[in-house]
Design a protein around this motif. Structure first.
Motif, PDB file in Angstrom:
ATOM      1  N   MET A  97       0.851  -1.185   0.000  1.00 26.66           N
ATOM      2  CA  MET A  97       0.000   0.000   0.000  1.00 26.66           C
ATOM      3  C   MET A  97       0.884   1.231   0.000  1.00 26.66           C
ATOM      4  SD  MET A  97      -1.182  -0.554   3.938  1.00 26.66           S
ATOM      5  CE  MET A  97      -1.114  -2.324   3.663  1.00 26.66           C
ATOM      6  N   SER A  99       1.384   3.813   1.954  1.00 24.30           N
ATOM      7  CA  SER A  99       2.151   4.174   3.148  1.00 24.30           C
ATOM      8  C   SER A  99       3.365   3.273   3.323  1.00 24.30           C
ATOM      9  CB  SER A  99       1.261   4.116   4.393  1.00 24.30           C
ATOM     10  OG  SER A  99       0.673   2.827   4.522  1.00 24.30           O
ATOM     11  N   LEU A 127      -5.494  -2.432  -1.808  1.00 28.38           N
ATOM     12  CA  LEU A 127      -6.054  -2.291  -0.472  1.00 28.38           C
ATOM     13  C   LEU A 127      -5.929  -3.621   0.264  1.00 28.38           C
ATOM     14  CD1 LEU A 127      -9.252  -0.270  -1.397  1.00 28.38           C
ATOM     15  CD2 LEU A 127      -7.165   0.631  -0.346  1.00 28.38           C
ATOM     16  N   CYS A 128      -6.050  -3.574   1.590  1.00 26.41           N
ATOM     17  CA  CYS A 128      -5.820  -4.769   2.407  1.00 26.41           C
ATOM     18  C   CYS A 128      -6.726  -5.936   2.001  1.00 26.41           C
ATOM     19  CB  CYS A 128      -6.005  -4.437   3.882  1.00 26.41           C
ATOM     20  SG  CYS A 128      -4.715  -3.374   4.560  1.00 26.41           S
ATOM     21  N   GLU A 147      -3.977  -3.397   9.538  1.00 29.53           N
ATOM     22  CA  GLU A 147      -5.335  -3.618   9.999  1.00 29.53           C
ATOM     23  C   GLU A 147      -5.386  -3.786  11.509  1.00 29.53           C
ATOM     24  OE1 GLU A 147      -7.731  -5.621   6.379  1.00 29.53           O
ATOM     25  OE2 GLU A 147      -6.763  -7.032   7.736  1.00 29.53           O
ATOM     26  N   THR A 194      -8.312   8.946   2.986  1.00 28.36           N
ATOM     27  CA  THR A 194      -7.945   8.067   1.891  1.00 28.36           C
ATOM     28  C   THR A 194      -9.223   7.476   1.299  1.00 28.36           C
ATOM     29  OG1 THR A 194      -7.727   6.259   3.475  1.00 28.36           O
ATOM     30  CG2 THR A 194      -5.729   7.460   2.929  1.00 28.36           C
ATOM     31  N   GLU A 195      -9.069   6.721   0.210  1.00 29.90           N
ATOM     32  CA  GLU A 195     -10.237   6.121  -0.415  1.00 29.90           C
ATOM     33  C   GLU A 195     -10.866   5.062   0.481  1.00 29.90           C
ATOM     34  OE1 GLU A 195      -9.324   3.514  -3.778  1.00 29.90           O
ATOM     35  OE2 GLU A 195      -7.212   3.692  -3.232  1.00 29.90           O
ATOM     36  N   CYS A 198      -9.684   1.491   3.054  1.00 37.50           N
ATOM     37  CA  CYS A 198      -8.525   1.588   3.941  1.00 37.50           C
ATOM     38  C   CYS A 198      -8.980   1.257   5.362  1.00 37.50           C
ATOM     39  CB  CYS A 198      -7.945   2.992   3.879  1.00 37.50           C
ATOM     40  SG  CYS A 198      -6.656   3.323   5.094  1.00 37.50           S
ATOM     41  N   TYR A 200      -7.833   1.825   8.500  1.00 41.51           N
ATOM     42  CA  TYR A 200      -7.929   2.836   9.564  1.00 41.51           C
ATOM     43  C   TYR A 200      -8.920   3.937   9.199  1.00 41.51           C
ATOM     44  CZ  TYR A 200      -4.242   5.209   6.781  1.00 41.51           C
ATOM     45  OH  TYR A 200      -3.498   5.787   5.785  1.00 41.51           O
ATOM     46  N   ARG A 201      -9.153   4.165   7.909  1.00 38.94           N
ATOM     47  CA  ARG A 201     -10.199   5.116   7.513  1.00 38.94           C
ATOM     48  C   ARG A 201     -11.564   4.598   7.949  1.00 38.94           C
ATOM     49  NH1 ARG A 201     -12.811   7.283   2.430  1.00 38.94           N
ATOM     50  NH2 ARG A 201     -14.957   7.543   3.129  1.00 38.94           N
ATOM     51  N   GLU A 220     -12.380  12.890   0.034  1.00 33.24           N
ATOM     52  CA  GLU A 220     -11.417  11.869  -0.341  1.00 33.24           C
ATOM     53  C   GLU A 220     -10.347  12.415  -1.285  1.00 33.24           C
ATOM     54  OE1 GLU A 220     -13.332   8.449  -1.935  1.00 33.24           O
ATOM     55  OE2 GLU A 220     -14.450   8.005  -0.090  1.00 33.24           O
TER      56      GLU A 220
END
Length: 302
Positions: A97, A99, A127-128, A147, A194-195, A198, A200-201, A220
Motif C-alpha cells: 500500500m 504508506s 487495499l488490504c 489492519e 484516503t479512499e 482503507c 484505519y479510515r 477523499e
C-alpha cells in the motif's frame, strides 16, 4: 504430472486468463490450453470452470494450487542447489500500500538491490482486502497489511509493528489551538481521508458515526501526499500513520492534534496458509522484520 504443466496451471490461476498467461509465458494460447487439458486428463478432474469469457478455479483446482506451488518451489530449490547457485534469485510478487511503499519499502528495496541483485521485487499496490484475496488465490507471494485484526482466514501473518496513528492539521486550523480535541468536535470538522477500503479510515469513520444512519462526510484524496497538502492548506483534519507525516510535522507544516485515537492497527506481513516459503521469501520476511525493528529502535532513541 509434468512440471511445465504445473507451472502453466499456476500462471493461469494467478492471472485468471488463458490469453494473459500465454503472453506472460511466451506461449501460444493453444499451448496453454493444451497443457491445462493434459494436466486435467492426468488428474482426471476439471481444474477450471469456463463461464463465458471468464474462468475460475474449480474446487479441485483450488486444492491443487498449493501443491503446485510447493512442487515448483522445491524443484527450483533442488535445481539451484545441484547447480551450485547459492545466490538468492527469482521474482517475488508483493502486495503493498502507499504508506508502506513510500515510507517503509525504500530501505528494503535498497538492501535487496545491493545485497541480493538477482532477486526482483515486484510491488503491486492494493487495499488490504484485495491483498488478502490475491494471497489466497496465489496471485501474490507476500502482502503487507495494516489492519486492526491480526488473524486472517486462510493466511499466515507476522506482526511487524503496532502502527501509531495521529490526527493532524495545519497550525492555523481552529482545532490546532485546543488543549483537547473531542470526537464531537471532529464530527463538525472537515475530514480529509484516503479512499474507502482503507482499514484505519473505516475505523475512523465508525468512530465518528452518530448512529443515525447518515454517512460521515469525508473529502477523499487519491494519495497520502495529496491529503497532507490539503491539510497543510487548511482544508481540514486527517488521520494518518505517524511515519507518513513525521517530516511535515518537523517542518511545521502540520501539527498533531490532541485527540486520543481509540483503536489500534498493526502493520503485518502475510502469505497463504500452508504455503512453503522459498529461501527468497523467507529472506524477505526476515529482512522486513529486521528493518522494522531497527526503525523502532531509532524512533525510541530519537
Amino acid at each position: 504430472m509434468e512440471l511445465r504443466h504445473l507451472a502453466t496451471f499456476q500462471k493461469v490461476a494467478a492471472v485468471m486468463s488463458f490469453t494473459r498467461a500465454a503472453a506472460e509465458l511466451s506461449y501460444a494460447q493453444s499451448s496453454v490450453t493444451g497443457q491445462i487439458k493434459a494436466l486435467e486428463s492426468s488428474l482426471q478432474t476439471q481444474l477450471f470452470d469456463r463461464l463465458g469469457g471468464k474462468i475460475q478455479l474449480t474446487d479441485a483446482g483450488v486444492r491443487l494450487l498449493p501443491y503446485a506451488e510447493q512442487i515448483l518451489a522445491l524443484a527450483e530449490e533442488a535445481r539451484a542447489d545441484v547447480a551450485g547457485l547459492r545466490e538468492p534469485a527469482g521474482t517475488l510478487v508483493i502486495g503493498t500500500m502507499e504508506s508502506i511503499t513510500s515510507y517503509r519499502m525504500p530501505p528494503l528495496l535498497e538492501l535487496f538491490h545491493h545485497r541480493y541483485p538477482r532477486v526482483q521485487l515486484s510491488l503491486r499496490p492494493s487495499l488490504c482486502a484485495e491483498t488478502c484475496q490475491a494471497l489466497r488465490h496465489g496471485v501474490y507471494d507476500l502482502g503487507f497489511l495494516m489492519e486492526q485484526t491480526t488473524g486472517h482466514q486462510g493466511l499466515e501473518t507476522v506482526v511487524l509493528a503496532q502502527e501509531r496513528l495521529v490526527l493532524v492539521a495545519s497550525p492555523s486550523y481552529p482545532l490546532a489551538t485546543e488543549q483537547r480535541v473531542t470526537t464531537e468536535a471532529l464530527r463538525q470538522a472537515q475530514v480529509l481521508a484516503t479512499e474507502a477500503g482503507c482499514a484505519y479510515r473505516e475505523l475512523f469513520e465508525a468512530e465518528l458515526s452518530t448512529g443515525d444512519g447518515n454517512p460521515v462526510g469525508f473529502l477523499e484524496f487519491g494519495t497520502i501526499e495529496a491529503i497532507k497538502r490539503g491539510a497543510a492548506a487548511g482544508l481540514g483534519v486527517c488521520l494518518l500513520p505517524e511515519m507518513t507525516v513525521a517530516d511535515a510535522v518537523r517542518a511545521g507544516e502540520l501539527v498533531i492534534l490532541p485527540w486520543e485515537v481509540p483503536f489500534t492497527v498493526y502493520t503485518q506481513l502475510a502469505w497463504r496458509q500452508g504455503k512453503r516459503l522459498s529461501r527468497e521469501l523467507r529472506l524477505f520476511v526476515d529482512e522486513a522484520m529486521r528493518t522494522m525493528a531497527e526503525e523502532k529502535r531509532q524512533m525510541v532513541s530519537a
